[in-house]
Write an enzyme that holds these catalytic residues in place. Structure first.
Site, short mmCIF file in Angstrom:
data_model
loop_
_atom_site.label_atom_id
_atom_site.label_comp_id
_atom_site.label_asym_id
_atom_site.label_seq_id
_atom_site.Cartn_x
_atom_site.Cartn_y
_atom_site.Cartn_z
CD GLU A 210 -0.86 -0.40 -1.33
OE1 GLU A 210 -0.52 0.56 -2.05
OE2 GLU A 210 -0.05 -1.02 -0.62
CB CYS A 244 -4.22 4.42 -7.75
SG CYS A 244 -3.16 2.96 -7.89
#
Length: 489
Positions: A210, A244
């Site tokens: 991720e 993110c």
């Protein structure tokens, strides 16, 4: 034997006892984990306040509330997720039992990140527990106080042999990566992601990465710019830009740039007052190293809003940059901080072309009232996720897979996707030792006649419904020996 080796060995030994496989054990562990967030919210919030200056309400909103929802979903759906999954049969397997059986992978390594230290570390752990695995949890050492709380609390609430917590920095992580795991789940940046993948390759260990990237945000001149900028402001400056999937930069036509700047400025004031430094809902940069990295990006850019900073407090005000050039420093890497560059483009065509020139982002945002614009963004770009007319909220939808593509990551999780990602979906076909005549077509000597029958049974797609299948099965059973023996031998 190192501390890291001992933790992995204990987890492997605990997994081999088989206790993590029972649904009862999994549910009990998940309930205990849920209890942790109910009983220890103050300890969790205090630590995150020290690390990132998040308020107690902000910690619950962005860290633990989603985890509680994920745990509740897993408890409620676990029996369904773990059950054998029936699949479609062909004519040759009509009388067989054919299904997919999810089974645990074994020992999973979870390497968390510092920006949302509980959310991105515990969410994969929920999936690992639900899938029946053991898991070694490595919280980020950058969030010093949170890592200590995690190390102290997790063993009190969940099985400390099956789910050990290993703290430490780079050397400890490297030592963990030398061990053999059955899956590695990493959240962080692409540079470290490549190192994780390289280490995993030595054991042929599958990985979920991720990562992140520069998530673009296109604002159409025909949309409600005030509302669009309000949502972009929230998405960008939450957690001081250290998200993110935060919108990394804005693409818009020059004719609306001033309006966009003004509306973002107004929203900053609404959310964080005239002085964000004293606002309890505005965070801090995690440390001075990242502070200096972000401030260096401003060197060749024009500040339109904000720009105030205090290195001693790791404070950078919500900042907007105007007329940003593609070659500017701020456009060369993921910002991961409270700087919002605006790049003027001539329209949708140029925006799409610019987006496609870069690496595939983790998220892509488009603000427009026009479904045709949205469709073009969906059809002509690629990203981990796409949101129209909002930011971040897709992360909260458990029925959507969350993950990247290309440089922004591989694999996905959330809800059932976490369970499946950390399970082996085992193919099972159970036959009986009868109806041998049907098998004659596959046995030597091979003949054109046998090939013709094989083509019929393998390639023929007939939707018979269950009554038709029963009838066909009866016919096959009756004629298999007689007819097939006659024509195939």
């Amino acid at each position: 034997m190192s501390r890291e080796q001992q933790a992995v060995a204990r987890a492997r030994k605990a997994f081999e006892t088989g206790r993590s496989r029972s649904l009862e054990h999994r549910i009990r562990q998940l309930k205990n984990l849920q209890r942790l967030f109910t009983e220890k919210q103050k300890e969790i919030s205090d630590a995150i306040k020290k690390d990132l200056n998040k308020s107690e309400v902000g910690t619950q909103l962005y860290e633990t509330l989603g985890l509680e929802g994920e745990i509740s979903l897993a408890i409620r759906k676990l029996k369904e997720w773990a059950a054998p999954r029936t699949v479609e049969k062909n004519l040759l397997t009509l009388s067989d039992t054919v299904y997919i059986k999810p089974e645990p992978l074994g020992v999973v390594l979870i390497i968390g990140a510092w920006n949302y230290p509980w959310a991105v570390t515990i969410q994969p752990l929920i999936g690992a527990i639900a899938a029946g695995n053991a898991a070694v949890v490595k919280p980020s050492e950058v969030c010093v106080h949170t890592a200590k709380v995690m190390e102290d609390l997790l063993p009190v609430y969940i099985d400390k042999e099956l789910y050990p917590v290993v703290t430490g920095g780079v050397s400890e992580t490297q030592e963990l990566l030398r061990q053999r795991f059955d899956h590695i789940f990493y959240t962080g940046n692409s540079v470290v992601g490549k190192l994780i993948m390289e280490a995993a390759a030595k054991h042929l260990t599958p990985v979920t990465l991720e990562l992140g990237g520069k998530s673009p945000c296109y604002i159409d001149k025909n949309c409600d710019i005030r509302v669009a900028c309000r949502r972009v402001t929230w998405g960008k400056y939450t957690n001081c830009g250290q998200t993110c999937i935060a919108p990394d930069y804005i693409l818009c036509e020059p004719s609306i740039q001033d309006q966009v700047i003004e509306e973002v400025k107004n929203s900053i004031k609404d959310f964080y007052t005239d002085n964000p430094k004293t606002c309890p809902d505005y965070g801090r940069i995690i440390n001075q190293r990242h502070f200096k990295r972000i401030m260096a990006m401003l060197d060749d850019s024009t500040v339109a809003v904000g720009g105030d900073n205090d290195e001693s407090d790791c404070y950078i005000a919500p900042t907007v940059l105007r007329d940003t050039k593609p070659e500017a420093k701020v456009m060369q890497e993921e910002i991961f901080g409270p700087l919002l560059p605006i790049l003027p483009v001539s329209g949708l065509d140029e925006a799409i072309k610019f987006i496609n020139k870069g690496e595939k982002p983790l998220a892509l945002y488009v603000f427009t009232p026009d479904d045709k614009v949205i469709k073009r963004m969906v059809d002509e770009t690629s990203s981990g996720g796409l949101l129209a007319n909002d930011c971040l909220v897709h992360y909260s939808v458990s029925s959507l897979p969350f993950g990247g593509v290309g440089n922004s990551g591989m694999g996905c999780y959330h809800g059932k996707f976490s369970f499946d990602q950390l399970s082996h979906l085992r193919s099972c076909l159970i036959k009986k030792l009868n109806m041998e005549g049907v098998n004659s077509m596959r046995y030597p000597p091979h003949t054109p006649k046998k090939l013709g029958w094989a083509r019929f049974f393998i390639l023929k797609n007939i939707d018979l419904g269950w009554i038709g299948r029963v009838a066909l099965l009866a016919v096959l059973a009756a004629v298999a020996a007689a007819v097939l023996q006659k024509y195939l031998l």
